[in-house]
Write an enzyme that holds these catalytic residues in place. Structure first.
Site, PDB file in Angstrom:
ATOM      1  N   ASP A 157      48.802  47.137  44.157  1.00 53.20           N
ATOM      2  CA  ASP A 157      50.139  46.572  44.324  1.00 53.20           C
ATOM      3  C   ASP A 157      50.202  45.111  43.903  1.00 53.20           C
ATOM      4  OD1 ASP A 157      48.662  45.494  46.444  1.00 53.20           O
ATOM      5  OD2 ASP A 157      49.964  46.272  48.019  1.00 53.20           O
ATOM      6  N   GLU A 158      49.063  44.446  43.779  1.00 53.87           N
ATOM      7  CA  GLU A 158      49.056  43.023  43.448  1.00 53.87           C
ATOM      8  C   GLU A 158      49.609  42.725  42.059  1.00 53.87           C
ATOM      9  OE1 GLU A 158      45.733  40.644  44.756  1.00 53.87           O
ATOM     10  OE2 GLU A 158      44.990  42.305  45.975  1.00 53.87           O
ATOM     11  N   TYR A 173      42.938  38.011  38.996  1.00 57.32           N
ATOM     12  CA  TYR A 173      42.594  39.415  39.262  1.00 57.32           C
ATOM     13  C   TYR A 173      43.782  40.322  39.017  1.00 57.32           C
ATOM     14  CZ  TYR A 173      42.522  43.628  42.113  1.00 57.32           C
ATOM     15  OH  TYR A 173      42.673  44.915  42.550  1.00 57.32           O
ATOM     16  N   LYS A 194      44.395  43.305  36.153  1.00 55.95           N
ATOM     17  CA  LYS A 194      44.739  44.693  36.490  1.00 55.95           C
ATOM     18  C   LYS A 194      46.060  45.108  35.849  1.00 55.95           C
ATOM     19  CE  LYS A 194      43.093  47.401  38.654  1.00 55.95           C
ATOM     20  NZ  LYS A 194      42.173  48.510  38.221  1.00 55.95           N
TER      21      LYS A 194
END
Length: 332
Positions: free
Chosen positions: A128-129, A151, A155
Site C-alpha cells: 500500500d505504500e 522503498y 515498488k
C-alpha cells in the site's frame, strides 16, 4: 503445477511456501514449489526448516537480478509468485541503490524470463505504500501512485513494470497490494517483533514522532490466503488490494504490545520522526471481496497474542538475527 516463489525465505514468502506445502491453501495441494532467494539479511533458511525435506520442495540460492540464474530457474514453471524485494523504509532512506536494483531491475529480469519460458501466471506482490499517504477514506485500485520514500518508489516502479508487460507483451500478470503484515518469522527490525524482543531483553522501544501515524494490520496467513485466491482466480492485468481490517495508530499499537508483554510506558522512548513518514495508509478491499470472496479471518487480538507468544518461545530464532544486526543493545 510447478510454482516458483521468489523471496521464499523471507517473512511473507516463507509463510506462503509453508502453507502451500502443508496443504493449507486450496488449489495448490499438489504444487511443486521452487524457492529462489538471495539470502540477504532478511532471508533466513530457518524459516523453511519445516518443509526442507518435503519431496515437492526445491531451494535455489540466487539473485533475481542475475539473468543467467533467473533463466535457469524459471524454465519449466507454470506460475511465479514474486515476493523478493528490499522492503525496509529506513534502510531505503539511508541508501536507495539496492532497492532500485532489486525491486525494479530484479522484477524486469523475472518478467523477461517468464515471457521467454511461457509461464502461465505472474503474481507480483506489492504494498500500500506505493500510494503515499491518505488523510481520510481509502484507496481503490485505480488511485494514482504517489510514493514518498525510496522503498515505496521502487515498488511503484516494479508494479508499473509488471503491468506494462501485461499490456505490451501479453504476459498474464496480476498485482497485489497489501497493508502492514504481522505474524511469526518477521525479521526483528520491524515494529512488532522489535518491540516484543526488546521488551523481553529489558531494552527500550522507540516510538516515532507523535505516534499518530495510522496503519491497517493484516495477519500474514490472511495475506497468503488472499494471494492464493488471486493466483487461482484473479483477472489478468488487474490489481487487488489485501487488507486486514484493523486500523491503529502507532501509539495504540504500542499500548497493545506493552500490555501483551506485561509492561508499561516507562520503557518507551519518543524519538524524532523519520523524513517522509506517511501519516496514514488505508486500502479499499471491495474488489477482492466481491470478485474472489476474500475476508480476513484472523482477529487482530488473537493474531497479536499468538505472535507475541511465538517470539517468547523462539528466542533461538530471533536472537542471532538481532546480534548480527547490532540490535541487541539499541532501541532500534
Amino acid at each position: 503445477m510447478r510454482m516458483l516463489v521468489t523471496g521464499g525465505a523471507g517473512f511473507i514468502g516463507s509463510q506462503f511456501v509453508r502453507a502451500t506445502l502443508h496443504g493449507e491453501l486450496p488449489g495448490s495441494e499438489d504444487a511443486r514449489v521452487t524457492v529462489l532467494d538471495k539470502l540477504t539479511y532478511s532471508g533466513n533458511p530457518a524459516n523453511l526448516t519445516s518443509v526442507a525435506a518435503h519431496p515437492r520442495y526445491t531451494f535455489v540460492q540466487g539473485d533475481t537480478v542475475d539473468p543467467r540464474v533467473v533463466d535457469e530457474v524459471v524454465a519449466g514453471h507454470d506460475v511465479i509468485v514474486h515476493f523478493a524485494a528490499e522492503s525496509h523504509v529506513d534502510r531505503s532512506i539511508d541508501t536507495a541503490t539496492r532497492f532500485v536494483t532489486t525491486n525494479v531491475l530484479g522484477t524486469q529480469t523475472l518478467l523477461e524470463a517468464a515471457l521467454r519460458h511461457g509461464v502461465g501466471r505472474f503474481v507480483h506482490v506489492s504494498t500500500d505504500e506505493v500510494y503515499g499517504s491518505i488523510a481520510s477514506g481509502s484507496w481503490t485500485e485505480d488511485t494514482p501512485l504517489a510514493p514518498n520514500v525510496p522503498y515505496a518508489a521502487s515498488k511503484a516502479g516494479s508494479d508499473l513494470m509488471a503491468l506494462a508487460w501485461h499490456r505490451t507483451r501479453g504476459l498474464d500478470v496480476v498485482v497485489t497490494r497489501c497493508t502492514n503484515n504481522y505474524g511469526p518469522y518477521q525479521y526483528p527490525e520491524k515494529v512488532i517483533p522489535l518491540f516484543v524482543t526488546n521488551i523481553l531483553d529489558g531494552l527500550r522501544v522507540p516510538l516515532y514522532g507523535d505516534g499518530a501515524h495510522r496503519r491497517d494490520w493484516l495477519h500474514v496467513s490472511d495475506h497468503c490466503r488472499a494471494i492464493q485466491m488471486v493466483m487461482n482466480s484473479g483477472r489478468a492485468g488487474e490489481v487487488y488490494h489485501i487488507g486486514g481490517g484493523t486500523e491503529l495508530s502507532n501509539e495504540e499499537l504500542t499500548g497493545l504490545l506493552l500490555t501483551a508483554c506485561g509492561t508499561d510506558w516507562s520503557c518507551v522512548d519518543r524519538v524524532a520522526d523519520r523524513q517522509g513518514h506517511d501519516r496514514r495508509y488505508s486500502l479499499d478491499i471491495t474488489k477482492i471481496r466481491q470478485e474472489l470472496g476474500y475476508e480476513p479471518l484472523v482477529a487482530f487480538e488473537d493474531g497479536l497474542a499468538a505472535t507475541v507468544k511465538w517470539y517468547h518461545e523462539n528466542r533461538s530464532w530471533w536472537q542471532p538475527l538481532k546480534e548480527a544486526a547490532g540490535l541487541l543493545d539499541a532501541v532500534g
